[in-house]
Motif scaffolding. Structure first.
Motif, short mmCIF file in Angstrom:
data_model
loop_
_atom_site.label_atom_id
_atom_site.label_comp_id
_atom_site.label_asym_id
_atom_site.label_seq_id
_atom_site.Cartn_x
_atom_site.Cartn_y
_atom_site.Cartn_z
N ASN A 34 -52.19 4.09 74.51
CA ASN A 34 -52.62 5.26 75.26
C ASN A 34 -51.55 6.35 75.29
O ASN A 34 -51.86 7.55 75.31
N HIS A 35 -50.27 5.96 75.26
CA HIS A 35 -49.21 6.97 75.33
C HIS A 35 -49.14 7.82 74.07
O HIS A 35 -48.60 8.93 74.12
N GLU A 36 -49.67 7.33 72.96
CA GLU A 36 -49.71 8.16 71.75
C GLU A 36 -50.68 9.33 71.90
O GLU A 36 -50.64 10.28 71.11
N THR A 37 -51.56 9.29 72.90
CA THR A 37 -52.51 10.38 73.11
C THR A 37 -52.02 11.41 74.11
O THR A 37 -52.65 12.45 74.29
N GLN B 19 -58.27 2.98 72.99
CA GLN B 19 -58.05 4.10 73.92
C GLN B 19 -59.34 4.88 74.22
O GLN B 19 -59.41 6.09 74.08
N GLU B 20 -60.37 4.15 74.63
CA GLU B 20 -61.65 4.77 74.98
C GLU B 20 -61.47 5.80 76.10
O GLU B 20 -61.99 6.91 76.03
N GLU B 21 -60.75 5.43 77.13
CA GLU B 21 -60.58 6.31 78.29
C GLU B 21 -59.90 7.62 77.90
O GLU B 21 -60.29 8.70 78.35
N GLU B 22 -58.88 7.54 77.05
CA GLU B 22 -58.10 8.72 76.71
C GLU B 22 -58.77 9.58 75.64
O GLU B 22 -58.58 10.80 75.61
N GLU B 23 -59.55 8.96 74.75
CA GLU B 23 -60.08 9.70 73.60
C GLU B 23 -61.55 10.10 73.72
O GLU B 23 -62.06 10.82 72.86
N LYS B 24 -62.23 9.66 74.78
CA LYS B 24 -63.68 9.88 74.82
C LYS B 24 -64.06 11.35 74.85
O LYS B 24 -65.11 11.74 74.32
N LEU C 6 -65.33 2.79 71.23
CA LEU C 6 -65.57 1.34 71.23
C LEU C 6 -66.88 1.03 70.51
O LEU C 6 -66.94 0.12 69.69
N GLU C 7 -67.91 1.78 70.82
CA GLU C 7 -69.20 1.58 70.15
C GLU C 7 -69.07 1.84 68.65
O GLU C 7 -69.65 1.12 67.83
N ALA C 8 -68.30 2.86 68.30
CA ALA C 8 -68.13 3.21 66.88
C ALA C 8 -67.43 2.10 66.11
O ALA C 8 -67.65 1.94 64.90
N LYS D 168 -56.41 13.50 70.54
CA LYS D 168 -56.24 12.52 69.47
C LYS D 168 -54.74 12.31 69.24
O LYS D 168 -53.94 13.22 69.47
N PRO D 169 -54.34 11.13 68.77
CA PRO D 169 -52.91 10.84 68.57
C PRO D 169 -52.39 11.50 67.29
O PRO D 169 -52.02 10.82 66.32
N VAL D 170 -52.30 12.81 67.30
CA VAL D 170 -52.05 13.59 66.09
C VAL D 170 -50.69 13.25 65.47
O VAL D 170 -50.57 13.05 64.26
#
Length: 559
Positions: free
Chosen positions: A219-222, A270-275, A282-284, A232-234
């Motif tokens: 998550n910290h990468e986001t 990282q669903e919470e951070e990237e949604k 997660l579904e993907a 996104k973790p660019v």
């Protein structure tokens, strides 16, 4: 005169006390990009077959527009670089908060399996030192790799990666035959704050240019300065060229590769951070994961992602991740799932269908990998699902994973070399060492909240099943979580938990939640002088979910 000087001193000290709190270390420190004509941040990864290819990435200033790798077999080092082969790199301009730089990415193909090569990178004028890499041998059945938990600094304004440096350097010195290493996320504190990456790469120098890094993000990468907003973790995806065989939109973040007789999968948790920027990741990944695991015939299936389905923190859970992936792990018998996030060293019993089983041949081991960097937590504890638990507050640690045919051994090791845990799975016998002994079935039903068993003095009465419904003592439940329970007389009780205030009454099916009257699923009961609330009522009021595990006689709550 002395009085005047004293007065001036007092005024100056008072002024210092009232410097605005917003002036912090980040605003006082000016960091430099550090890129020059000389190559640095030299990094090995794989984007293709580890037997015949090697991907190499490095950084320079934007004045360097040409990148070359010169390489030769180590047996020909006396003639290097005269006898060297060359591969041109692809240049990619990378803009960070500290400025622009060029990344150079080269993929060497047609290598000989099981061979060691020497190489250097540069532009034809400015060259790096000479380094080595080794390709995977054909029919590999025995190999070793390193796993590192979170290496972040713990403070966005103090990019301290000395502990990470000591951990990775000590690990590689003790295991020079390791073939690659894995980071399970949270490599840095703020993913889009480049001084952290400068210090992270500097700390890994000498290892990351010798064995490939195959990381997964955390998550910290986001996170982005100055307000921790997520994207996104660019910076992460830009600096680590990785296999592009993941699902659309997550290529390089989700991927898999084979090494020896192991199939290794990296997922993005990282669903919470990237949604907000990537949708339901997660579904993907679910369909992709099923197809990926279905199509491997490797002996070992190992999965890595950051957040923990079976956690060690006091109340931080990841039930959505467990729900998304666990049934797929069960269906294709993933042997071990490695996680980070909680900074503990923790190993579960074998688990299948969210239940403990008595052999790794029947379920999956979930292993939290500890911390390799500066940050630790004060609220970790052993949970009911842990066969082993250790809180590495004293120093960082790492894992050594050894595959030897039908055996896989995980050693957890402190930074100073002290062994923490050792665990072996033997597929030939279906047994493990130490041998799994699952918890016995309790005579009386136990209440478990966030993986912790409540006992006296919290519990004057245990969970009770009445007319098919589970009830628990409301005082024990709420007070264990740090809430308050106040008896108001006339069978009325006030509950305060987090931001919620609730009024309930014994023998009543209505309640008041934050000033609004609601109807509960079940009546509040009085059993032997204890106010008892049903599990379904707790779900309605506070969002807790629950399950009853018959094999252990435990009633387990989480949210």
């Amino acid at each position: 005169m002395k009085k005047l000087l004293s007065l001036i001193l007092v005024v100056c000290m008072s002024a210092l006390l009232f410097i605005p709190a917003s002036i912090n270390a980040a605003e006082q420190t000016s960091y430099q990009l550090g890129a020059s004509v000389n190559p640095d941040h030299i990094t090995l990864t794989w984007t293709d077959n580890p037997m015949t290819t090697q991907t190499i990435t490095w950084r320079t200033s934007t004045t360097v527009n040409k990148g070359i790798v010169q390489y030769a077999k180590e047996t020909d080092k006396d003639k290097f670089p005269e006898n060297a082969k060359s591969v041109n790199a692809t240049k990619k301009e990378f803009t960070s908060d500290l400025g622009k730089m060029n990344l150079h990415i080269a993929n060497i193909e047609g290598l000989e399996p099981g061979a060691t090569y020497i190489y250097r990178v540069g532009d034809g004028i400015n060259w790096s030192d000479i380094h080595t890499f080794t390709t995977e041998a054909q029919n590999t059945q025995q190999f070793k790799f390193l796993v590192f938990g979170d290496s972040q600094s713990g403070n966005p304004y103090d990019p301290e990666y000395g502990p990470w440096k000591k951990t990775i350097q000590n690990a590689f010195k003790a295991n020079p035959d390791a073939r690659f290493f894995v980071n399970v996320g949270d490599l840095v504190e703020w993913g889009q704050y480049y001084v952290h990456w400068n210090n992270w790469f500097d700390a890994a120098k000498g290892v990351i240019d010798t064995i490939p890094a195959m990381p997964t993000q955390g998550n910290h990468e986001t996170y982005n300065p100055p307000d921790w907003h997520t994207t996104k973790p660019v910076f992460w995806t830009t600096q680590f060229p990785l296999p592009q065989n993941g699902p659309q939109g997550l290529k390089g973040q989700t991927y898999s590769f084979d090494y020896g007789n192991a199939h290794i999968v990296m997922l993005d948790s990282q669903e919470e951070e990237e949604k907000t920027v990537a949708g339901d990741i997660l579904e993907a990944q679910k369909t992709w994961l099923e197809n990926d695991l279905k199509n491997t015939n490797k002996t070992w299936k190992l999965v890595f992602f950051h957040k923990t389905p079976y956690y060690s923190k006091a109340t931080r859970t990841n039930e959505d991740i467990k729900k998304a992936f666990q049934s797929i792990f069960d269906k294709y018998h993933v042997d071990v799932v490695f996680n980070g996030h909680d900074h503990s060293v923790a190993r579960t019993y074998p688990i299948y269908g969210d239940k403990f089983v008595d052999s790794p041949s029947k379920g999956t081991i979930y292993y939290i990998t500890g911390r390799s960097g500066n940050k630790y937590y004060p609220d970790l504890s052993q949970k009911v699902w842990n066969a082993f638990f250790y809180d590495p507050q004293d120093q960082p640690n790492y894992l050594v994973v050894e595959v030897n045919g039908n055996k896989l051994t995980i050693n957890a090791v402190k930074q100073d070399g002290t062994l923490i845990d050792t665990y072996t799975i033997d597929k030939a016998t279906g047994k493990d060492t130490p041998q799994t002994v699952i918890p016995p079935k309790y005579n009386n039903t136990r209440l478990v909240i966030y993986g912790n068993v409540l006992q006296q003095p919290f519990m004057s009465i245990g969970p009770q099943k009445i007319d098919g419904k589970w009830y628990v003592p409301v005082r024990a439940f709420v007070e264990y979580l740090g809430g308050t329970v106040t008896w108001k007389g006339n069978n009325k009780v006030d509950l305060v938990y987090g931001k919620d205030t609730v009024q309930i009454a014994q023998k009543d099916i209505t309640a008041t939640l934050n000033g609004k009257k609601i109807t509960l699923p079940d009546v509040i009961l009085n059993i032997k002088g204890n106010t008892m609330i049903s599990a379904d009522d707790l779900n309605t009021l506070f969002g807790f979910t629950y399950k009853y595990d018959e094999s252990t006689n435990m009633l387990m709550f989480t949210k």
